[in-house]
Design an enzyme around this catalytic site. Structure first.
Site, short mmCIF file in Angstrom:
data_model
loop_
_atom_site.label_atom_id
_atom_site.label_comp_id
_atom_site.label_asym_id
_atom_site.label_seq_id
_atom_site.Cartn_x
_atom_site.Cartn_y
_atom_site.Cartn_z
N ASP A 156 59.61 -19.14 13.24
CA ASP A 156 58.18 -19.22 12.91
C ASP A 156 57.49 -19.64 14.20
O ASP A 156 57.78 -20.72 14.73
CB ASP A 156 57.95 -20.25 11.80
CG ASP A 156 56.48 -20.31 11.40
OD1 ASP A 156 56.20 -20.60 10.23
OD2 ASP A 156 55.61 -20.04 12.26
N ILE A 211 46.95 1.27 9.81
CA ILE A 211 48.13 1.71 9.06
C ILE A 211 48.27 0.80 7.84
O ILE A 211 48.10 -0.41 7.95
CB ILE A 211 49.40 1.60 9.93
CG1 ILE A 211 49.30 2.46 11.18
CG2 ILE A 211 50.65 2.00 9.12
CD1 ILE A 211 50.41 2.23 12.20
N ILE A 214 53.10 -9.59 15.65
CA ILE A 214 52.79 -10.73 14.77
C ILE A 214 51.29 -10.95 14.72
O ILE A 214 50.62 -10.91 15.75
CB ILE A 214 53.47 -12.00 15.33
CG1 ILE A 214 54.98 -11.96 15.10
CG2 ILE A 214 52.85 -13.26 14.75
CD1 ILE A 214 55.69 -13.13 15.74
N LYS A 245 42.45 -10.54 18.95
CA LYS A 245 42.96 -9.34 19.66
C LYS A 245 42.31 -9.20 21.03
O LYS A 245 42.95 -8.80 22.00
CB LYS A 245 42.72 -8.08 18.82
CG LYS A 245 43.55 -8.01 17.55
CD LYS A 245 45.04 -8.12 17.79
CE LYS A 245 45.84 -7.90 16.52
NZ LYS A 245 47.29 -8.12 16.72
N TYR A 266 36.99 -7.18 10.23
CA TYR A 266 38.10 -7.57 11.11
C TYR A 266 37.87 -8.99 11.65
O TYR A 266 38.81 -9.71 11.98
CB TYR A 266 38.27 -6.54 12.24
CG TYR A 266 39.67 -6.51 12.80
CD1 TYR A 266 39.92 -6.73 14.15
CD2 TYR A 266 40.77 -6.30 11.96
CE1 TYR A 266 41.20 -6.73 14.66
CE2 TYR A 266 42.07 -6.29 12.47
CZ TYR A 266 42.26 -6.50 13.82
OH TYR A 266 43.54 -6.50 14.31
N SER A 300 56.31 -2.25 8.02
CA SER A 300 55.76 -2.91 9.21
C SER A 300 55.76 -2.01 10.42
O SER A 300 56.68 -1.20 10.60
CB SER A 300 56.58 -4.16 9.55
OG SER A 300 56.55 -5.09 8.48
N ILE A 301 54.77 -2.19 11.28
CA ILE A 301 54.74 -1.45 12.56
C ILE A 301 55.99 -1.79 13.36
O ILE A 301 56.63 -0.94 13.98
CB ILE A 301 53.45 -1.79 13.33
CG1 ILE A 301 52.24 -1.15 12.63
CG2 ILE A 301 53.55 -1.36 14.78
CD1 ILE A 301 50.90 -1.52 13.22
N GLY A 340 58.25 -9.82 14.08
CA GLY A 340 57.17 -9.31 13.25
C GLY A 340 57.52 -8.26 12.23
O GLY A 340 56.64 -7.59 11.70
O1 0WD Z 1 46.53 -1.30 10.63
C1 0WD Z 1 47.45 -2.05 11.01
N1 0WD Z 1 48.42 -2.47 10.19
C2 0WD Z 1 47.44 -2.53 12.42
C3 0WD Z 1 48.18 -3.64 12.80
C4 0WD Z 1 46.60 -1.78 13.37
C5 0WD Z 1 46.67 -2.27 14.73
C6 0WD Z 1 47.41 -3.38 15.08
N2 0WD Z 1 48.14 -4.05 14.12
C7 0WD Z 1 48.89 -5.22 14.56
C8 0WD Z 1 48.71 -6.46 13.72
O2 0WD Z 1 47.53 -7.15 14.09
C9 0WD Z 1 49.98 -7.23 14.11
O3 0WD Z 1 49.78 -7.84 15.37
O4 0WD Z 1 50.28 -4.92 14.47
C10 0WD Z 1 51.02 -6.13 14.24
C11 0WD Z 1 51.90 -5.97 13.04
O5 0WD Z 1 51.05 -5.77 11.95
P1 0WD Z 1 51.57 -5.09 10.59
O6 0WD Z 1 52.84 -4.36 10.84
O7 0WD Z 1 50.40 -4.41 10.01
O8 0WD Z 1 51.80 -6.40 9.71
P2 0WD Z 1 52.99 -6.93 8.84
O9 0WD Z 1 53.90 -5.85 8.40
O10 0WD Z 1 52.40 -7.79 7.76
O11 0WD Z 1 53.72 -7.87 9.85
C12 0WD Z 1 53.04 -9.00 10.39
C13 0WD Z 1 54.07 -10.04 10.37
C14 0WD Z 1 54.09 -10.92 9.13
O12 0WD Z 1 54.32 -10.29 7.94
P3 0WD Z 1 53.63 -10.97 6.62
O13 0WD Z 1 54.06 -10.07 5.49
O14 0WD Z 1 54.23 -12.41 6.53
O15 0WD Z 1 52.13 -10.99 6.93
O16 0WD Z 1 53.88 -11.01 11.33
C15 0WD Z 1 54.81 -12.02 10.99
C16 0WD Z 1 55.22 -11.83 9.53
O17 0WD Z 1 56.45 -11.22 9.37
N3 0WD Z 1 54.23 -13.33 11.11
C17 0WD Z 1 54.89 -14.34 11.70
N4 0WD Z 1 56.10 -14.38 12.30
C18 0WD Z 1 56.49 -15.56 12.81
N5 0WD Z 1 55.74 -16.68 12.72
C19 0WD Z 1 54.04 -15.45 11.58
C20 0WD Z 1 54.52 -16.67 12.12
N6 0WD Z 1 53.82 -17.79 12.02
N7 0WD Z 1 52.91 -15.07 10.92
C21 0WD Z 1 53.04 -13.76 10.66
#
Ligand code: 0WD
Length: 285
Positions: free
Chosen positions: A82, A209, A110, A180, A173, A37-38, A31
Site C-alpha cells: 500500500d 476506459i 495507481i 495528474k 475529474y 485494470s489498465i 496498480g
Molecule cells: O479511464 C481510465 N480508467 C483512465 C485511467 C484513463 C487515463 C488514466 N487512468 C489512470 C488512472 O488515473 C490510474 O492512475 O490509470 C491508472 C489505473 O487506473 P485504472 O486501471 O482505471 O484503475 P483501477 O483498475 O481501479 O486500478 C487503480 C488501482 C486500485 O484499484 P481499486 O479497485 O482499489 O481502485 O490503484 C491501486 C488499486 O489497486 N491503488 C493502490 N495501490 C497501492 N496503494 C492504492 C494504494 N494506496 N490506491 C489505489
C-alpha cells in the site's frame, strides 16, 4: 556474389519468433485491481513480449483477485504494497532486489480520490481528499522512483499513467486532474534526476476506459460516448492499446525517449472542435 539478405531475413524472422522486445527483463507492476485494470493490459502485453513479472497488490482483498492473474502470466513474485505505507515502499524494493536482482522496469498505475468529491464542483474539494489524492496518485510515483533507484538496472524504464483531464477541463475529474498535472510535471523532474543513471521515465496519457477506478467518476458513460464520437479514430481506447504502447516505452525500442507524456487516446487530444454532423448544419450563421 552470394547475397546474405535472404539468410539474414530468415534469421531475423526466427529470432522474432523466439525473443520478445522485453525478453527476460524483470518488471514490477503497481496498480492491478482486476482484469479490467489498465495495469493488467500492460502486464499481459509485457508477458507476451518475454518479461518476468512481479505483481504488487494494495491489500488482502485485492490479493484474492491478483493471485489467479499472477498465475496467468507466470509471475515470478507477488508482493503486498500500500503506497500510503511509507516504510513498505522502501522494504518492497529491498526484498525484490535480494530475491530477483536488478529491476528493468516499473509500471505505476495507481490513483485514488474520494468518488463523492468527483461528482460535485472542484471548488468544494476537501483538504483531506486533496492531500490523500495527491499522495496516492502523484507522490507515490516519486516515492517509488526514489526507493527503487539503487535496485534499477542501467537503461531501466519507469512508466506512470495520466489523463487528458490534466490538460483541459473534463467534467467531474476535479481533484484527480490536479494530481495528474502534478504527476506529469513530476515525470519531467524524475526523468531529469535519473537520466544520469541511464534510467528513462515516461507517462502514458490514456483515453477513458471503463475500469473500477473510472466508475467513480460522475457521468463516465457520457465521457466514454463523447470520446468515441469525437476521437480521430472514432472509438475508445482499450487496455490492450495502452498495453502495447507501454511495452514500447518500457523496451529499448524507446531508448531515446524520456520525460515524455505519450497520448494513447485514439487521437482525442488533437480534436479542437466537436465533429459537426453535416446533415443538420444550420444555413444562417
Ligand atoms: O479511464 C481510465 N480508467 C483512465 C485511467 C484513463 C487515463 C488514466 N487512468 C489512470 C488512472 O488515473 C490510474 O492512475 O490509470 C491508472 C489505473 O487506473 P485504472 O486501471 O482505471 O484503475 P483501477 O483498475 O481501479 O486500478 C487503480 C488501482 C486500485 O484499484 P481499486 O479497485 O482499489 O481502485 O490503484 C491501486 C488499486 O489497486 N491503488 C493502490 N495501490 C497501492 N496503494 C492504492 C494504494 N494506496 N490506491 C489505489
Amino acid at each position: 556474389m552470394v547475397t546474405l539478405y535472404p539468410y539474414i531475413k530468415e534469421r531475423a524472422h526466427i529470432m522474432s519468433l523466439q525473443a520478445g522486445i522485453l525478453q527476460d527483463k524483470v518488471g514490477v507492476i503497481f496498480g492491478i485491481a482486476n482484469s479490467m485494470s489498465i495495469a493488467w493490459g500492460i502486464t499481459e502485453n509485457a508477458f507476451s513480449q518475454g518479461a518476468k513479472l512481479i505483481l504488487t497488490y494494495q491489500n488482502e482483498a485485492i490479493k484474492k483477485r491478483i493471485e489467479p492473474l499472477a498465475k496467468q502470466v507466470n509471475a515470478i513474485g507477488i508482493f503486498e504494497c500500500d503506497v500510503l505505507n511509507e516504510a513498505r515502499v522502501d522494504t518492497i524494493f529491498e526484498e525484490i532486489g535480494k530475491k530477483f536482482g536488478k529491476i528493468d522496469f516499473i509500471v505505476h498505475s495507481i490513483a485514488f480520490s474520494d468518488k463523492d468529491e468527483l461528482r460535485n464542483e472542484y471548488l468544494y474539494t476537501s483538504r483531506e481528499n486533496f492531500n490523500n489524492t495527491l499522495e496516492i496518485s502523484c507522490f507515490s510515483f516519486t516515492d517509488i522512483a526514489r526507493a527503487s533507484r539503487n535496485y534499477l538496472s542501467p537503461r531501466a524504464s519507469l512508466l506512470t499513467m495520466s489523463y487528458y483531464g490534466a490538460e483541459k477541463v473534463v467534467p467531474h475529474y476535479n481533484c484527480m486532474a490536479i494530481a495528474k498535472a502534478a504527476l506529469e510535471a513530476s515525470v519531467m523532474y524524475i526523468a531529469s534526476d535519473l537520466g544520469s543513471d541511464g534510467v528513462r521515465v515516461n507517462a502514458i496519457s490514456a483515453g477513458p476506459i471503463k475500469t473500477l477506478a473510472a466508475s467513480g467518476i460522475g457521468d463516465f458513460r457520457h465521457i466514454l460516448r463523447w470520446n468515441q464520437n469525437n476521437s480521430a479514430l472514432r472509438r475508445n481506447v482499450t487496455i490492450d492499446d495502452v498495453g502495447k504502447a507501454a511495452v514500447f516505452l518500457l523496451s529499448d525500442m524507446a531508448s531515446g525517449i524520456t520525460g515524455e507524456i505519450l497520448h494513447v487516446d485514439c487521437g482525442y487530444h488533437i480534436v479542437g472542435m466537436k465533429m459537426i454532423d453535416t446533415s443538420n448544419v444550420c444555413e444562417e450563421v
